[in-house]
Design an enzyme around this catalytic site. Structure first.
Site, PDB file in Angstrom:
ATOM      1  N   SER A  37       1.209  -1.240   0.195  1.00  0.00           N
ATOM      2  CA  SER A  37      -0.107  -0.209  -0.308  1.00  0.00           C
ATOM      3  C   SER A  37       0.930   1.382   0.374  1.00  0.00           C
ATOM      4  O   SER A  37       0.483   2.247  -0.380  1.00  0.00           O
ATOM      5  CB  SER A  37      -0.983   0.051   1.292  1.00  0.00           C
ATOM      6  OG  SER A  37      -0.221  -0.383   2.448  1.00  0.00           O
TER       7      SER A  37
ATOM      8  N   LYS B   4       1.231   4.359   7.334  1.00  0.00           N
ATOM      9  CA  LYS B   4       1.115   5.426   5.789  1.00  0.00           C
ATOM     10  C   LYS B   4       0.891   6.602   6.098  1.00  0.00           C
ATOM     11  O   LYS B   4       2.051   6.968   7.008  1.00  0.00           O
ATOM     12  CB  LYS B   4      -1.150   5.511   6.391  1.00  0.00           C
ATOM     13  CG  LYS B   4      -1.769   3.907   6.470  1.00  0.00           C
ATOM     14  CD  LYS B   4      -2.317   3.741   5.632  1.00  0.00           C
ATOM     15  CE  LYS B   4      -2.869   1.556   4.785  1.00  0.00           C
ATOM     16  NZ  LYS B   4      -2.379   0.929   3.751  1.00  0.00           N
TER      17      LYS B   4
END
Length: 253
Positions: free
Chosen positions: A50, A91
């Protein structure tokens, strides 16, 4: 004993003292760099794709232990939020308390407080397996205002990241508490060591971007220590060899 011998002996003793001092300082720097690094940084293995291309699955990274209050826009952070997962996640912070984050504008870009963001770190390859680029900062349109004390986080590979966008319908609208953050990624340690760039994307917004941690200084300290240890340890054998060479009689014909 002649003057030359006494002079040689004096220089030898001084050399031994200096070499011992170099070894002692070298050990202190070498071990100090590692201990300092262990106290400040935590290793973390990236579990998913991701955050490509910034970090890849299986990459080993070094993350500086920080308090949530130190987080800035653009930081790649490690956090744990029970509503997302019981495991730590990684993230990028794109919005902090008070920000309005929107996607997408007419150019397909993300905006923060109306400011269009140039995001060179984003992988916008489509998720349909075609390998084509979408040209969008996000395939999912959204607009949110981040409450104080909260963070809005996205993955760099937007088409494959389960991030704040996947939780927009939750009570917290995909926001994560600052207190959930435990560390900020500073570098990849393996398999391709490199410092992570601090994106200039957010520099013009209030608060600016974070400064790099002390990792580079720790590495330089450890390397300098290793050089001093090797140089100091090598002095004795080298000095003895040259001493023997000077004492050996020359064969004159």
């Amino acid at each position: 004993m002649g003057e030359a011998a006494r002079g040689t002996g004096g220089r030898g003793r001084l050399g031994n003292i200096l070499s011992g001092l170099a070894v002692a300082i070298g050990f202190a720097l070498f071990l100090g760099g590692f201990v300092w690094g262990a106290l400040v940084y935590q290793p973390y293995t990236v579990p998913t794709d991701s955050m490509m291309p910034t970090v890849r699955p299986g990459d080993r990274v070094l993350a500086e232990r920080i308090d949530g209050g130190e987080v800035r826009r653009g930081d790649v952070v490690i956090f744990t939020d029970a509503d997302w997962s019981n495991a730590p996640m990684v993230k990028r912070v794109v919005g902090i308390g008070g920000d309005t984050v929107r996607c997408c504008d007419q150019d397909g870009r993300l905006t923060v407080n109306g400011k269009e963001l140039d995001e060179p770190y984003v992988d916008d390859v489509k998720a349909d397996g075609s390998g084509r680029r979408s040209g969008l900062a996000s395939d999912t349109p959204f607009e949110v205002t981040v409450p104080q004390g909260k963070l809005f986080l996205l993955g760099d590979r937007r088409a494959a990241s389960l991030d704040s966008r996947a939780h927009l319908q939750d009570a917290g609208q995909g926001m994560v508490d600052r207190s959930a953050v435990t560390a900020r990624v500073d570098a990849r340690a393996w398999p391709s060591p490199a410092m992570l760039d601090r994106p200039r994307t957010y520099a013009g917004l209030p608060g600016g971007t974070s400064s790099p941690g002390p990792l580079a200084l720790q590495v330089y300290a450890a390397l300098a220590g290793a050089v001093l240890v090797v140089a100091g340890s090598a002095y004795g054998p080298v000095a003895r060899r040259f001493g023997r060479a000077r004492r050996e009689p020359t064969d004159v014909r």
